[in-house]
Design a protein around this motif. Structure first.
Motif, mmCIF file in Angstrom:
data_model
loop_
_atom_site.group_PDB
_atom_site.id
_atom_site.type_symbol
_atom_site.label_atom_id
_atom_site.label_comp_id
_atom_site.label_asym_id
_atom_site.label_seq_id
_atom_site.Cartn_x
_atom_site.Cartn_y
_atom_site.Cartn_z
ATOM 1 N N ASP A 106 -4.618 4.586 0.194
ATOM 2 C CA ASP A 106 -4.835 3.366 -0.598
ATOM 3 C C ASP A 106 -6.313 3.015 -0.642
ATOM 4 O O ASP A 106 -7.144 3.647 0.023
ATOM 5 C CB ASP A 106 -4.004 2.209 -0.035
ATOM 6 C CG ASP A 106 -4.358 1.894 1.408
ATOM 7 O OD1 ASP A 106 -5.351 1.181 1.611
ATOM 8 O OD2 ASP A 106 -3.658 2.366 2.316
ATOM 9 N N GLN A 145 2.317 1.887 -3.427
ATOM 10 C CA GLN A 145 1.303 2.445 -4.327
ATOM 11 C C GLN A 145 1.069 3.927 -4.040
ATOM 12 O O GLN A 145 0.946 4.743 -4.962
ATOM 13 C CB GLN A 145 -0.009 1.673 -4.172
ATOM 14 C CG GLN A 145 0.043 0.248 -4.673
ATOM 15 C CD GLN A 145 -1.177 -0.561 -4.277
ATOM 16 O OE1 GLN A 145 -2.159 -0.005 -3.784
ATOM 17 N NE2 GLN A 145 -1.124 -1.857 -4.478
ATOM 18 N N ILE A 146 1.008 4.270 -2.759
ATOM 19 C CA ILE A 146 0.786 5.665 -2.370
ATOM 20 C C ILE A 146 1.943 6.538 -2.839
ATOM 21 O O ILE A 146 1.740 7.631 -3.382
ATOM 22 C CB ILE A 146 0.600 5.766 -0.845
ATOM 23 C CG1 ILE A 146 -0.724 5.112 -0.427
ATOM 24 C CG2 ILE A 146 0.648 7.220 -0.378
ATOM 25 C CD1 ILE A 146 -0.846 4.886 1.070
ATOM 26 N N GLU A 153 0.829 -1.207 0.000
ATOM 27 C CA GLU A 153 0.000 0.000 0.000
ATOM 28 C C GLU A 153 0.864 1.259 0.000
ATOM 29 O O GLU A 153 0.574 2.224 -0.721
ATOM 30 C CB GLU A 153 -0.936 0.012 1.210
ATOM 31 C CG GLU A 153 -2.043 -1.024 1.180
ATOM 32 C CD GLU A 153 -1.599 -2.369 1.732
ATOM 33 O OE1 GLU A 153 -0.389 -2.542 2.011
ATOM 34 O OE2 GLU A 153 -2.466 -3.254 1.880
ATOM 35 N N ASP A 192 -1.427 5.630 4.631
ATOM 36 C CA ASP A 192 -2.214 4.454 4.287
ATOM 37 C C ASP A 192 -3.503 4.442 5.105
ATOM 38 O O ASP A 192 -3.653 5.174 6.083
ATOM 39 C CB ASP A 192 -1.401 3.171 4.489
ATOM 40 C CG ASP A 192 -1.031 2.926 5.935
ATOM 41 O OD1 ASP A 192 -1.915 2.494 6.699
ATOM 42 O OD2 ASP A 192 0.133 3.158 6.306
#
Length: 283
Positions: free
Chosen positions: A262, A110-111, A107, A238
């Protein structure tokens, strides 16, 4: 579906088989009993995470966060990052950077990648806060995009020292072992003279009502000075941070422009945050 209340199972079938006032009474009793059981379990075990409590009582993590907020208002527990500790704990437990860096890694990756879209034009100045997700962002900064980067975080500086397109400035101050970041009067004074185009900021907790929070006084003062020094503030957090509050508030949501999080964020939490005017980007 069943839920455990004081060692016995209560089923939603039982609730649905009641009518009107009985159903409402049973559901109210269930919520109160679950919360009391949570408080007892936290007191017995010392610290429990939101996910463990959700599994224990067969409810969603969002329900657990609401229950913990209720229990904290009653003085029965204290909320910390990702869970709760007994109300009589001598100090709020703050996870070290190594521990946080190993949690929710996909996560956070991705962030960090999604946050690259918030970079200002080449030649701008950005300020990067300490944290496991902001450190990932530092590693992803493009090597063909010239930037001046100011940070108080030793791990961030270490990741950027070899980037030829980065003019790196490390803020002064006392380095905390927990976050590996400089804090204190020297750090705050240096930030008072800075004007950054974009701040990339971490947080231990974020709620629509109370804003952004952290457990430590010096960290809060440094983060507060960072927000004041930036034209635009982008929070990288997150979904486990959403709905969590720590003792020290350092910014209200009207001081923040964007939250990058996320897809585990609940629809209700996203609605609550966007109603404040905050832009929420889901990675």
């Amino acid at each position: 579906m069943t839920v455990n209340t004081f060692g016995r199972k209560t089923t939603y079938t039982q609730i649905n088989n009641t009518t009107g006032h009985e159903r409402r009474t049973l559901m109210t009793m269930y919520a109160e009993e679950r919360q009391q059981a949570m408080a007892q379990l936290v007191a017995a075990r010392g610290r429990l995470s939101v996910t463990v409590l959700a599994d224990e009582y067969d409810v969603t993590t969002e329900t657990v966060r609401r229950d913990l907020s209720t229990l904290e208002r009653m003085g029965l527990v204290r909320r910390v990052h990702g869970g709760a500790v007994p109300a009589n704990s001598l100090s709020v437990i703050e996870s070290g950077l190594t521990e946080r860096d190993s949690a929710n890694t996909s996560e956070k990756d991705q962030i960090a990648r999604a946050a690259l879209a918030q970079l200002p034009p080449a030649g701008s100045t950005i300020l990067i806060d300490a944290g496991s997700t902001t450190s990932r962002l530092a590693s992803l900064l493009p090597r063909d995009h010239r930037l001046t980067v100011v940070t108080h975080a030793v791990p961030v500086a270490a990741r950027l020292a070899g980037n030829p397109q980065i003019e790196l400035h490390l803020l002064p101050g006392r380095v905390r072992s927990t976050t590996q970041a400089a804090v204190g009067p020297e750090t705050v004074a240096a930030l008072a003279n800075l004007r950054a185009d974009v701040l990339f900021l971490g947080t231990n907790g974020i709620t629509a009502d109370h804003g952004l929070t952290t457990p430590d006084w010096d960290e809060a003062a440094t983060k507060r000075a960072m927000v004041a020094s930036a034209r635009r503030s982008v929070v990288l957090a997150d979904a486990t941070k959403i709905g969590t509050e720590s003792p020290q508030r350092f910014a209200s949501l009207d001081e923040i422009d964007v939250l990058v999080t996320d897809d585990a964020i609940s629809p209700a939490a996203r609605r609550d945050l966007t109603r404040t005017g905050l832009e929420v980007v889901v990675a």
